[in-house]
Design a protein around this motif. Structure first.
Motif, PDB file in Angstrom:
ATOM      1  N   PRO A 174       6.470  19.230  -7.871  1.00 14.17           N
ATOM      2  CA  PRO A 174       5.096  19.708  -7.666  1.00 14.17           C
ATOM      3  C   PRO A 174       4.262  18.642  -6.967  1.00 14.17           C
ATOM      4  O   PRO A 174       4.657  17.486  -6.904  1.00 14.17           O
ATOM      5  N   PRO A 175       3.134  19.035  -6.398  1.00 16.95           N
ATOM      6  CA  PRO A 175       2.294  18.038  -5.709  1.00 16.95           C
ATOM      7  C   PRO A 175       1.930  16.904  -6.648  1.00 16.95           C
ATOM      8  O   PRO A 175       1.686  17.116  -7.838  1.00 16.95           O
ATOM      9  N   ALA A 176       1.928  15.684  -6.093  1.00 13.80           N
ATOM     10  CA  ALA A 176       1.570  14.500  -6.879  1.00 13.80           C
ATOM     11  C   ALA A 176       0.132  14.118  -6.562  1.00 13.80           C
ATOM     12  O   ALA A 176      -0.326  14.245  -5.429  1.00 13.80           O
ATOM     13  N   PHE A 177      -0.587  13.631  -7.605  1.00 19.21           N
ATOM     14  CA  PHE A 177      -1.974  13.226  -7.443  1.00 19.21           C
ATOM     15  C   PHE A 177      -2.130  11.786  -7.870  1.00 19.21           C
ATOM     16  O   PHE A 177      -1.396  11.272  -8.727  1.00 19.21           O
ATOM     17  N   GLY A 178      -3.080  11.106  -7.285  1.00 14.21           N
ATOM     18  CA  GLY A 178      -3.371   9.723  -7.613  1.00 14.21           C
ATOM     19  C   GLY A 178      -4.861   9.496  -7.743  1.00 14.21           C
ATOM     20  O   GLY A 178      -5.661  10.435  -7.680  1.00 14.21           O
ATOM     21  N   VAL A 179      -5.271   8.239  -7.937  1.00 18.42           N
ATOM     22  CA  VAL A 179      -6.670   7.856  -8.118  1.00 18.42           C
ATOM     23  C   VAL A 179      -7.051   6.892  -7.018  1.00 18.42           C
ATOM     24  O   VAL A 179      -6.358   5.889  -6.785  1.00 18.42           O
ATOM     25  N   GLN A 180      -8.126   7.208  -6.315  1.00 16.56           N
ATOM     26  CA  GLN A 180      -8.598   6.365  -5.219  1.00 16.56           C
ATOM     27  C   GLN A 180      -9.847   5.614  -5.662  1.00 16.56           C
ATOM     28  O   GLN A 180     -10.744   6.181  -6.301  1.00 16.56           O
ATOM     29  N   ALA A 181      -9.928   4.287  -5.341  1.00 15.30           N
ATOM     30  CA  ALA A 181     -11.061   3.452  -5.741  1.00 15.30           C
ATOM     31  C   ALA A 181     -12.180   3.545  -4.714  1.00 15.30           C
ATOM     32  O   ALA A 181     -11.945   3.759  -3.520  1.00 15.30           O
ATOM     33  N   GLY A 182     -13.422   3.359  -5.203  1.00 13.87           N
ATOM     34  CA  GLY A 182     -14.585   3.338  -4.328  1.00 13.87           C
ATOM     35  C   GLY A 182     -15.650   2.413  -4.896  1.00 13.87           C
ATOM     36  O   GLY A 182     -15.725   2.194  -6.113  1.00 13.87           O
ATOM     37  N   ARG A 183     -16.462   1.828  -4.013  1.00 13.68           N
ATOM     38  CA  ARG A 183     -17.516   0.916  -4.477  1.00 13.68           C
ATOM     39  C   ARG A 183     -18.640   0.915  -3.451  1.00 13.68           C
ATOM     40  O   ARG A 183     -18.394   0.915  -2.243  1.00 13.68           O
TER      41      ARG A 183
END
Length: 846
Positions: A756-765
């Motif tokens: 299945p599609p994989a998801f991740g976490v993207q950082a922002g500041r």
């Protein structure tokens, strides 16, 4: 009851005729299914001669609350007022929801009425929607609050005193817990549970003697002791004449001239202060000086008349303590040598009030044994002897046909009752009416309904005032009609035909107009609905040509402000009759200010050349003009509670009271009526519709048409209060842009393997300078946020409001579980007079 048989009348012919009687009418109390009383009207007709009278028949019923008579059968479900459940000391109304469609979600509401009996038990009386007289059978009851229990608290009493019983209603079942009056401490029931006692008895009058007017006339001062123990002075009674006077005795009143005159204060108990044991009974005796001041207090044994020696403390006697019933009278002992000794005779009575003995003692309280002739003290006795011809030895509260009164008994020298005095509860002389007997508490039933005070000022009668028609028909063919006010007042207006056109025109048109004005009610929505109508007859002599006339409404002048129009039929033939009606909604302010007008115009002469050859002449008769104004008063009704008290034996209405929902008296300003509630449940407040839910669903798209889903996207799906599902929109996985799918398909379709599609976490500041703002709504898949202030302060706004981010302070938010899709807003961060850093993460598809 059937009418009595009476002789027949042959009318002078010798042939028996109809019985000379009149049908009798009787009423009988019943109750509707909801317990409210009605009176059934029964008619007993006459029979013919020699035959029994027909059976009585029900011909109608009366609502005693309104006095309205309804012919025919009684309401469905009417029956005896007695119910199988114990009398309710409290009623609890609660709203529930029903799943009628079987989808597990509530889709309608209904009401439950619970009865709390005197023993503390709770019983479900009925279920209904708008009308309590129509039962409602729920299909699949569910709690409107999704499992959150409802609770109600009532005050009850057991053998230990008052306590609180808190009922909890959940899934159609009532449970309860008992707590003390502080609402927290658990309470253990002691003995029998029931309603708490109330003080329903009238104040008890107490007569005191030993006082005289300035001229020596003996009097009795009467005070009343209420059930809470407080006393009030009612007035005084002249013991010589029996005359009653309210208020304080006259100036100069004091103790009768003998220093030994006394006033009895009643029986008290000599009580052990440690154990509470009653050690004896004491009669408190006050001695007065000639000027009326208190000279001293002594204790007397009420059984012997001897001085009493106190062993413990004087207290009010406990309930159930046997106490002597003492009747006191001042008598004289006359010896043969002329010596007269005054003494007090203390009569004793048993439980049936019969005299069973007496004790004699002197005025100083010492025992005395008469040796001479005992009788009424004569006025010639040496020394200042008070003459007291009447001594009250007891009283009782009785009732007659008008209510309670006080009966007091007067005792003669030989101890027998010589007279009775009847007084009202405030001490004035009273003559009983009707049957006298013991007072009994009347049986009363009370039902409470939630009603609405419906405003009645929303349909005022408008004033219609004639005005020039030119502003509404501004053409040169127009000719004002004379006497148009007669039409506006409901009369007749005749518009004659014309022999020729207006100079310079091809025709003549008769016109009339009027200003409509109506007072604005106290409450409305700002809109009024106006309806005008008029009956029209075409008088000829010719048929009309093309458009012949109209009736119109205007909010302002000129055709641009015309809000409603009704046209007469084209080419109206002579002799045609009809009604023109116009309706329009107008601003309430404009109608009240007189800006709304009605206008009419009808052809009198039409010379249109080739269109209408030859010229047409038409006259008109206008009748029965009417204007109706209805202000929109949606939401103006005021809720109130109506309590109807009925006699539980006769069903007669005893009283009707109106209160606000918080229990204060409410005065109707309109007409009482049924409240309108969405989904039913007239007595319970409508539950709010649950907020719409939005779900995130992962979808796949076959963008190249090869039958294999290769592009993932996200669809937001909304579920409304009724459970209906609708699509809000489709987006790329990180919500950074909308996505328009080409060929949506199941993500597993056409694929035998694969992950299945994989998801991740993207950082922002971001770094915010003073005055800059960051808004979490700009990051659709927001997962976590941390804000920190440097060199100054900032502000943070969430669903709880706006707060200050202090210098050096750090604030953070994050989703609590992996299954949570994102942080829900609002969340905005602003740098005020320093720098604020915002660090965040968001979900992305890998």
């Amino acid at each position: 009851m059937p009418v009595e048989p009476i002789p027949c009348d042959d009318g002078g012919t010798g042939t028996p005729g109809a019985c000379a009687c009149a049908p009798s009418i009787a009423t009988s109390p019943l109750c509707r299914a909801d317990g409210t009383p009605i009176l059934i009207v029964v008619r007993s007709p006459c029979g013919t001669c020699g035959t029994p009278a027909p059976d009585p028949a029900v011909v109608g019923w009366i609502d005693p609350a309104t006095g309205v008579y309804t012919p025919g059968a009684p309401p469905a479900g009417a029956g005896p007022c007695e119910t199988t459940v114990p009398p309710c000391v409290e009623t609890i109304c609660r709203q529930r929801c029903d799943d009628t469609s079987g989808d597990g979600l509530p889709d309608t509401t209904y009401s439950e009425l619970w009865c709390v009996a005197a023993d503390g038990s709770a019983t479900l009386l009925l279920t209904y929607q708008d009308d309590p007289s129509t039962p409602y059978a729920p299909v699949s009851p569910v709690d409107c609050t999704y499992g959150c229990p409802d609770d109600e608290t009532v005050l009850l009493c057991d053998d230990s005193g008052p306590f609180l019983r808190r009922y909890v209603f959940l899934n159609g079942t009532a449970t309860y817990e008992d707590v003390a009056l502080d609402g927290q401490t658990p309470h253990v029931v002691m003995g029998t549970v029931g309603t708490c006692p109330r003080c329903d008895t009238p104040p008890v009058p107490i007569a005191t003697v030993g006082l005289c007017l300035a001229d020596g006339t003996p009097i009795a001062v009467v005070v009343s002791r209420a059930c809470d123990g407080t006393t009030t002075r009612d007035g005084w009674l002249n013991l010589t004449t029996g005359q009653w006077s309210a208020g304080a005795p006259p100036a100069g009143t004091g103790a009768c001239t003998d220093p030994g005159a006394f006033e009895l204060a009643g029986i008290l108990c000599d009580t052990d202060p440690t154990t509470g044991e009653v050690l004896g009974l004491a009669l408190v005796q006050y001695a007065y000086n000639p000027d009326g001041s208190l000279a001293g207090v002594t204790l007397v044994d009420p059984a012997t008349g001897d001085p009493y020696v106190l062993q413990g403390e004087l207290r009010n006697c406990p309930a159930g303590q046997a106490q002597p019933d003492n009747d006191l009278v001042v008598l004289c002992d006359a010896l043969p040598d002329g010596t007269v000794t005054r003494f007090v005779r203390d009569y004793r009575r048993d439980e049936t009030t019969l005299i069973v003995g007496h004790t004699d003692y002197l005025l100083d309280g010492s025992a005395y044994q008469p040796t001479g002739t005992v009788g009424q003290c004569p006025t010639e006795v040496p020394g200042p002897v008070p003459v007291i011809p009447q001594v009250f030895h007891g009283e009782v509260v009785l009732c007659d046909d008008l209510g309670p009164f006080i009966r007091k008994f007067v005792q003669g020298p030989d101890g027998t009752v010589t007279a009775v005095v009847n007084l009202t509860l405030d001490g004035t002389t009273y003559a009983p009416t009707g049957t006298v007997g013991q007072c009994t508490e009347p049986c009363r039933d009370t039902s409470t309904l939630l009603l609405c005070d419906l405003p009645t000022d929303g349909t005022p009668t408008p004033t219609v005032t004639d005005t020039p028609g030119a502003p509404y028909y501004p053409y040169t063919t127009g000719v004002p009609a004379a006497g148009a006010q007669a039409l506006w007042d409901g009369g007749t207006l005749t518009l004659p035909d014309a022999a020729g056109p207006q100079p310079g025109t091809g025709g003549t048109v008769r016109t009339a107009a009027a200003i409509l004005q109506a007072p604005r009610p106290v409450c409305d929505t700002g809109t009024a609905h106006v309806t005008v109508r008029v009956d029209v007859t075409q008088l000829g002599p010719d048929d009309g040509c093309r458009a012949t006339g109209f009736l119109a409404l205007y909010n302002g002048t000129g055709e641009a402000n015309r809000v409603g129009l009704a046209l007469a039929p084209p080419n109206t033939p002579a002799g045609w009759t009809g009604t023109l009606t116009v309706e329009a909604d107008v601003p309430a302010d404009d109608l009240a200010a007189g800006n709304v007008a009605v206008a009419l115009a009808f052809d009198a002469y039409d010379d249109s050349g080739a269109t209408c050859p030859p010229p047409r002449r038409t006259g008109w008769q206008l009748d029965d003009f009417a204007a109706v104004v209805v202000y929109d008063q949606t939401g103006c009704a005021t809720q109130f509670l109506r309590s109807i008290t009925t006699d539980c034996e006769t069903g007669a209405v005893v009283s009707v009271t109106n209160t606000t929902l918080d229990g204060t008296t409410y005065n109707l300003t309109g007409e009482p009526g049924q409240c309108t509630a969405t989904g039913g449940g007239s007595c319970c407040e409508e539950q709010p519709c649950p907020a719409q839910s939005v779900l995130e669903v992962c979808r796949c798209d076959d963008a190249d048409g090869d039958g294999i889903p290769e592009v993932g996207f996200v669809e937001l799906v909304a579920v409304d209060c009724a459970g209906t599902v609708s699509s809000v929109g489709t987006y790329v996985p990180d919500y950074s842009a909308p996505y328009a799918p080409v060929a949506p398909m199941d993500c597993d379709e056409g694929q035998d393997e694969g992950a299945p599609p994989a998801f991740g976490v993207q950082a922002g500041r971001v770094v915010l300078a003073p005055g800059e703002t960051w808004d979490g709504a700009t990051v659709p898949t927001l997962q976590a946020v941390t804000a920190r202030a440097f060199g100054g302060t900032g502000t943070v706004t969430t669903a709880d409001g706006t707060s200050t981010l202090l210098d050096g302070e750090e604030a953070a938010w994050t989703v609590a579980r992996d299954t949570h899709a994102r942080l829900a807003g609002p969340l905005t961060i602003t740098a005020t007079d320093g720098t604020v850093t915002v660090t965040y993460t968001r979900e992305v598809q890998l």
